[in-house]
Design a protein around this motif. Structure first.
Motif, PDB file in Angstrom:
ATOM      1  N   GLY A 275      -4.498   8.420   2.052  1.00 20.03           N
ATOM      2  CA  GLY A 275      -4.207   9.129   0.816  1.00 20.03           C
ATOM      3  C   GLY A 275      -4.916  10.461   0.720  1.00 20.03           C
TER       4      GLY A 275
ATOM      5  N   LYS B 290      -5.466  12.507  -2.715  1.00 18.40           N
ATOM      6  CA  LYS B 290      -4.264  12.248  -3.499  1.00 18.40           C
ATOM      7  C   LYS B 290      -4.563  11.148  -4.528  1.00 18.40           C
ATOM      8  N   ASP B 291      -3.614  10.924  -5.421  1.00 16.49           N
ATOM      9  CA  ASP B 291      -3.757   9.821  -6.373  1.00 16.49           C
ATOM     10  C   ASP B 291      -3.774   8.476  -5.656  1.00 16.49           C
ATOM     11  N   SER B 292      -3.184   8.437  -4.469  1.00 11.97           N
ATOM     12  CA  SER B 292      -3.113   7.191  -3.694  1.00 11.97           C
ATOM     13  C   SER B 292      -4.311   7.005  -2.763  1.00 11.97           C
TER      14      SER B 292
ATOM     15  N   ALA C  36      -7.423   5.854  -0.839  1.00 13.08           N
ATOM     16  CA  ALA C  36      -8.113   4.574  -0.721  1.00 13.08           C
ATOM     17  C   ALA C  36      -9.139   4.675   0.395  1.00 13.08           C
TER      18      ALA C  36
END
Length: 460
Positions: free
Chosen positions: A212, A220-222, A224
């Motif tokens: 991400g 990013k918002d994703s 991890a």
């Protein structure tokens, strides 16, 4: 005349503008694109201020980086030993970067089954994909327009009767299935990206890759965070010149008092050819053209018995070539047009291709090849990391699996006695052997071919 001068000036102006634009692209005023936190630390990047860097942590007995023949064979042997000792809580984890086990292994190899016989004696009953025994063995020196056949006698390195032509990707996939049946935790699509250390400088384990992250290095918002895998012992089986192994070389000064490795580049293609050109079980090895006498290398052609008429064709070129204009890829394309090769491929279709780096100098004159646990602080390296390639045979799978077999025995023994020395492959000098039984067919096989690359440049 003036027209031509004007045209020349216009071309020169365009080239100057092109060069200026390139220089401007590397100008310090251009915003830098951060792609990795080891180059531009996240602690200094305001875009990462509010990001949680905490990792989920897991602990295993042995973590293995790399799910190729070496890593999977190590996992299988370790679990075999654990089951023999009825140690049910013994955990072995394999981390593989490919999306599927075997996906990064291009088909087409000739393997000797000796090591597999020792690792999994009933491999035939278990359905191992070794379906093409060698039936014809050829070796030749190529000239630009001709071919000089060289007889192969039993006992010579190039004698392959009793071996098998395989789709190595299928063999690796099968090894993964055997490992999982024994209880090994195999995680494809999970590359290890970072080494983790204890406070005393010893290796604690590895961390998996973060996901991400945008192209400019921002989260990013994703996003991890990767997992932290802590292990009592970490085995590195990444293949030739792995990125984590290079960090270990520097961290523990493992290249001290060792001769430098010699590398080559291998190019391989898998072709579906016309049935009338297909001869399952036939192996052809060649040297000479298109390489000159100052360039070390050779080529191969394997006819595979499969649902389709398949041929694996490839070339290995030593990366110490002296001609700066030599292109291994272009030399490989020239090889395929040789009068003895082109008729086999004519009318066929190339269905896959790949390239890889390999070690071509198997044994060096190092006087320090064994690193004890107190010095190495947990990890072991094995397989093509450290040159288990019998180059005159174009083979590394058999010695790789056997080296893993021995190393796994040693590693498992270290769980009983932490002072037991752990081997760092390649093998030690003869006067410093610390592994019981290392004078076996691996050592002798490598010794036989160890002078191949240097002697190839002699007048003989």
């Amino acid at each position: 005349m003036s027209f031509f001068c004007s045209a020349c000036n216009q071309r020169a102006s365009q080239r100057l503008q092109h060069v200026t634009s390139i220089q401007r692209g590397y100008c310090s005023a251009t915003p830098q694109i951060t792609t990795h936190y080891t180059i531009h630390p996240r602690e200094d990047d305001p875009r990462w201020e509010d990001v949680d860097f905490e990792r989920y942590e897991d602990e295993v007995d042995v973590a293995i980086v790399g799910g190729g023949p070496a890593g999977l064979s190590a996992a299988i042997r370790l679990m075999q030993l654990a089951q023999e000792k009825e140690k049910e809580d013994f955990r072995v984890m394999v981390l593989e970067k490919a999306a599927d086990i075997g996906a990064h292994t291009l088909s087409g190899a000739c393997i000797e089954p000796q090591a597999l016989n020792e690792l999994i004696p009933d491999w035939k009953e278990r359905g191992a994909p070794l379906n093409t025994p060698v039936t014809a063995d050829k070796f030749a020196i190529l000239t630009e327009k001709g071919r000089i056949p060289i007889p192969i006698f039993p006992g010579m390195p190039m004698h392959n009767h009793g071996n098998y032509i395989v789709r190595l990707g299928h063999v690796v996939r099968w090894l993964g299935e055997q490992a999982e049946e024994l209880g090994v935790e195999v995680y494809p699509g999970t590359p290890a990206s970072e080494l983790l250390y204890n406070d005393d400088g010893s290796l604690a384990g590895v961390a998996t890759v973060d996901v991400g992250i945008a192209k400019d290095g921002s989260p990013k918002d994703s996003f991890a965070r990767g997992m932290s895998i802590k292990a009592k012992c970490t085995i590195f089986a990444e293949g030739c010149h792995g990125h984590l192994a290079k960090q270990l070389y520097s961290q523990y000064n493992l290249r001290e008092n060792c001769e430098p490795q010699t590398y080559g580049i291998g190019l391989k293609e898998l072709w579906e050819i016309l049935p009338e050109n297909h001869h399952p079980g036939t192996i052809e090895h060649t040297v000479g053209w298109p390489l000159d006498k100052n360039t070390y290398g050779g080529s191969f052609l394997y006819h595979i018995n499969d649902e389709q008429p398949l041929v694996a064709v490839g070339m290995v070129v030593g990366l110490d070539y002296t001609n700066p204009y030599l292109s291994p890829f272009k030399e490989f394309q020239r090889f395929k047009h040789h009068p003895s090769v082109e008729p086999i491929l004519r009318g066929g279709t190339r269905i896959s291709y790949s390239t890889r780096k390999t070690n071509i100098q198997s044994l060096n004159d190092s006087e320090d090849r064994i690193v004890t646990r107190s010095k190495l602080n947990n990890p072991s390296m094995m397989g093509n990391h450290v040159g288990f390639l019998t180059f005159l045979k174009f083979k590394s799978t058999r010695p790789t699996i056997k080296s893993i077999y021995i190393a796994a025995d040693e590693e498992y023994g270290c769980f009983r006695d932490p002072k037991t020395p752990v081997a760092l492959f390649p093998p030690p000098a003869l006067n410093q052997i610390m592994i019981p039984g290392f004078l076996n067919w691996i050592w002798m096989g490598l010794l036989v071919v160890s002078r191949g690359p240097p002697s190839s440049r002699s007048l003989m």
